[in-house]
Write a protein that holds these residues in place. Structure first.
Motif, PDB file in Angstrom:
ATOM      1  N   LEU A   1      -8.451   6.295  -5.030  1.00 55.54           N
ATOM      2  CA  LEU A   1      -7.716   5.030  -5.141  1.00 55.54           C
ATOM      3  C   LEU A   1      -6.210   5.243  -4.992  1.00 55.54           C
ATOM      4  CD1 LEU A   1      -9.706   3.328  -8.033  1.00 55.54           C
ATOM      5  CD2 LEU A   1      -9.733   2.733  -5.602  1.00 55.54           C
ATOM      6  N   ALA A   2      -5.683   6.297  -5.614  1.00 55.89           N
ATOM      7  CA  ALA A   2      -4.255   6.578  -5.488  1.00 55.89           C
ATOM      8  C   ALA A   2      -3.903   6.955  -4.057  1.00 55.89           C
ATOM      9  CB  ALA A   2      -3.857   7.693  -6.456  1.00 55.89           C
ATOM     10  N   SER A   3      -4.777   7.707  -3.387  1.00 53.36           N
ATOM     11  CA  SER A   3      -4.533   8.065  -1.985  1.00 53.36           C
ATOM     12  C   SER A   3      -4.483   6.823  -1.109  1.00 53.36           C
ATOM     13  CB  SER A   3      -5.627   8.999  -1.465  1.00 53.36           C
ATOM     14  OG  SER A   3      -5.580  10.237  -2.110  1.00 53.36           O
ATOM     15  N   LEU A   4      -5.429   5.920  -1.307  1.00 53.75           N
ATOM     16  CA  LEU A   4      -5.443   4.686  -0.520  1.00 53.75           C
ATOM     17  C   LEU A   4      -4.197   3.847  -0.793  1.00 53.75           C
ATOM     18  CD1 LEU A   4      -9.213   3.729  -0.908  1.00 53.75           C
ATOM     19  CD2 LEU A   4      -8.071   4.609   1.145  1.00 53.75           C
ATOM     20  N   TYR A   5      -3.814   3.747  -2.057  1.00 53.15           N
ATOM     21  CA  TYR A   5      -2.632   2.968  -2.430  1.00 53.15           C
ATOM     22  C   TYR A   5      -1.371   3.555  -1.804  1.00 53.15           C
ATOM     23  CZ  TYR A   5       1.018   0.880  -5.309  1.00 53.15           C
ATOM     24  OH  TYR A   5       2.148   0.222  -5.726  1.00 53.15           O
ATOM     25  N   TYR A   6      -1.187   4.847  -1.947  1.00 53.45           N
ATOM     26  CA  TYR A   6       0.052   5.449  -1.462  1.00 53.45           C
ATOM     27  C   TYR A   6       0.088   5.603   0.052  1.00 53.45           C
ATOM     28  CZ  TYR A   6       2.129   5.877  -6.003  1.00 53.45           C
ATOM     29  OH  TYR A   6       2.701   5.571  -7.212  1.00 53.45           O
ATOM     30  N   GLN A   7      -1.049   5.726   0.715  1.00 49.17           N
ATOM     31  CA  GLN A   7      -0.992   5.731   2.177  1.00 49.17           C
ATOM     32  C   GLN A   7      -0.571   4.357   2.678  1.00 49.17           C
ATOM     33  OE1 GLN A   7      -2.976   4.304   4.818  1.00 49.17           O
ATOM     34  NE2 GLN A   7      -4.194   3.106   3.395  1.00 49.17           N
ATOM     35  N   LYS A   8      -1.005   3.314   1.961  1.00 50.66           N
ATOM     36  CA  LYS A   8      -0.573   1.959   2.312  1.00 50.66           C
ATOM     37  C   LYS A   8       0.929   1.812   2.115  1.00 50.66           C
ATOM     38  CE  LYS A   8      -1.611  -2.871   1.124  1.00 50.66           C
ATOM     39  NZ  LYS A   8      -0.321  -3.379   0.696  1.00 50.66           N
ATOM     40  N   LYS A   9       1.440   2.342   1.008  1.00 50.71           N
ATOM     41  CA  LYS A   9       2.874   2.256   0.723  1.00 50.71           C
ATOM     42  C   LYS A   9       3.700   3.049   1.735  1.00 50.71           C
ATOM     43  CE  LYS A   9       2.896  -0.559  -2.602  1.00 50.71           C
ATOM     44  NZ  LYS A   9       3.497  -1.879  -2.379  1.00 50.71           N
ATOM     45  N   VAL A  10       3.211   4.223   2.105  1.00 52.35           N
ATOM     46  CA  VAL A  10       3.922   5.026   3.111  1.00 52.35           C
ATOM     47  C   VAL A  10       4.000   4.242   4.421  1.00 52.35           C
ATOM     48  CG1 VAL A  10       3.749   7.078   4.585  1.00 52.35           C
ATOM     49  CG2 VAL A  10       3.442   7.289   2.117  1.00 52.35           C
ATOM     50  N   ARG A  11       2.900   3.632   4.828  1.00 53.20           N
ATOM     51  CA  ARG A  11       2.895   2.835   6.066  1.00 53.20           C
ATOM     52  C   ARG A  11       3.847   1.639   5.956  1.00 53.20           C
ATOM     53  NH1 ARG A  11      -1.074   2.374   9.836  1.00 53.20           N
ATOM     54  NH2 ARG A  11      -1.345   0.173   9.350  1.00 53.20           N
ATOM     55  N   GLU A  12       3.858   0.978   4.801  1.00 48.51           N
ATOM     56  CA  GLU A  12       4.753  -0.167   4.618  1.00 48.51           C
ATOM     57  C   GLU A  12       6.214   0.265   4.719  1.00 48.51           C
ATOM     58  OE1 GLU A  12       3.849  -1.915   0.829  1.00 48.51           O
ATOM     59  OE2 GLU A  12       1.965  -2.771   1.535  1.00 48.51           O
ATOM     60  N   PHE A  13       6.562   1.347   4.055  1.00 51.22           N
ATOM     61  CA  PHE A  13       7.957   1.785   4.042  1.00 51.22           C
ATOM     62  C   PHE A  13       8.393   2.323   5.406  1.00 51.22           C
ATOM     63  CE2 PHE A  13       7.428   2.613  -0.735  1.00 51.22           C
ATOM     64  CZ  PHE A  13       7.820   1.320  -1.034  1.00 51.22           C
ATOM     65  N   ARG A  14       7.504   3.017   6.087  1.00 54.56           N
ATOM     66  CA  ARG A  14       7.869   3.615   7.378  1.00 54.56           C
ATOM     67  C   ARG A  14       7.852   2.616   8.520  1.00 54.56           C
ATOM     68  NH1 ARG A  14       5.400   9.608   8.041  1.00 54.56           N
ATOM     69  NH2 ARG A  14       6.714  10.568   6.459  1.00 54.56           N
ATOM     70  N   TYR A  15       6.815   1.786   8.546  1.00 55.50           N
ATOM     71  CA  TYR A  15       6.597   0.939   9.716  1.00 55.50           C
ATOM     72  C   TYR A  15       6.679  -0.564   9.421  1.00 55.50           C
ATOM     73  CZ  TYR A  15       4.664   5.432  11.056  1.00 55.50           C
ATOM     74  OH  TYR A  15       4.499   6.767  11.290  1.00 55.50           O
ATOM     75  N   GLY A  16       6.889  -0.913   8.180  1.00 57.50           N
ATOM     76  CA  GLY A  16       6.977  -2.327   7.826  1.00 57.50           C
ATOM     77  C   GLY A  16       5.677  -3.084   7.978  1.00 57.50           C
ATOM     78  N   VAL A  17       4.567  -2.340   7.949  1.00 56.08           N
ATOM     79  CA  VAL A  17       3.245  -2.944   8.137  1.00 56.08           C
ATOM     80  C   VAL A  17       2.690  -3.418   6.821  1.00 56.08           C
ATOM     81  CG1 VAL A  17       0.876  -2.534   8.906  1.00 56.08           C
ATOM     82  CG2 VAL A  17       2.783  -1.488  10.106  1.00 56.08           C
TER      83      VAL A  17
END
Length: 108
Positions: free
Chosen positions: A92-108
């Protein structure tokens, strides 16, 4: 708010590592719990201060947590609750933080 899971895991993992050590004398549990707890705390601090690589560090910690649980889940044939809880938390933490990394990097 993305730092909240990191700070929560920073508090819980050392407690779990110490408990595992006291119960089974498992030095790897103690070392992993304390080390990952400190690393999650640092990641949460980076995220809170909006500094670089906080979410990436939290993602890395989450992947390590998940990866460390998988062999124990296999060994116990998914019958022991602690490896399952650690695996689920890591996933769950991996899924959450991969989403956050994508949001911060690519604005997705």
């Amino acid at each position: 708010m993305a730092e909240h899971p990191s700070f929560t895991l920073a508090a819980l993992l050392p407690i779990g590592g110490i408990t595992g050590f006291l119960k089974t004398r498992s030095l790897p549990s103690l070392i992993a719990g304390v080390t990952l707890g400190v690393s999650y705390g640092y990641a949460g601090t980076l995220i809170k201060k909006n500094q670089d690589y906080g979410t990436e560090l939290a993602l890395g910690n989450s992947v390590v947590l998940l990866g460390s649980a998988i062999p124990r889940i296999i060994k116990t044939r998914a019958r022991a609750p602690m490896p399952l809880a650690l695996g689920a938390t890591g996933l769950l933490a991996s899924l959450y933080y991969q989403k956050k990394v994508r949001e911060f990097r690519y604005g997705v």
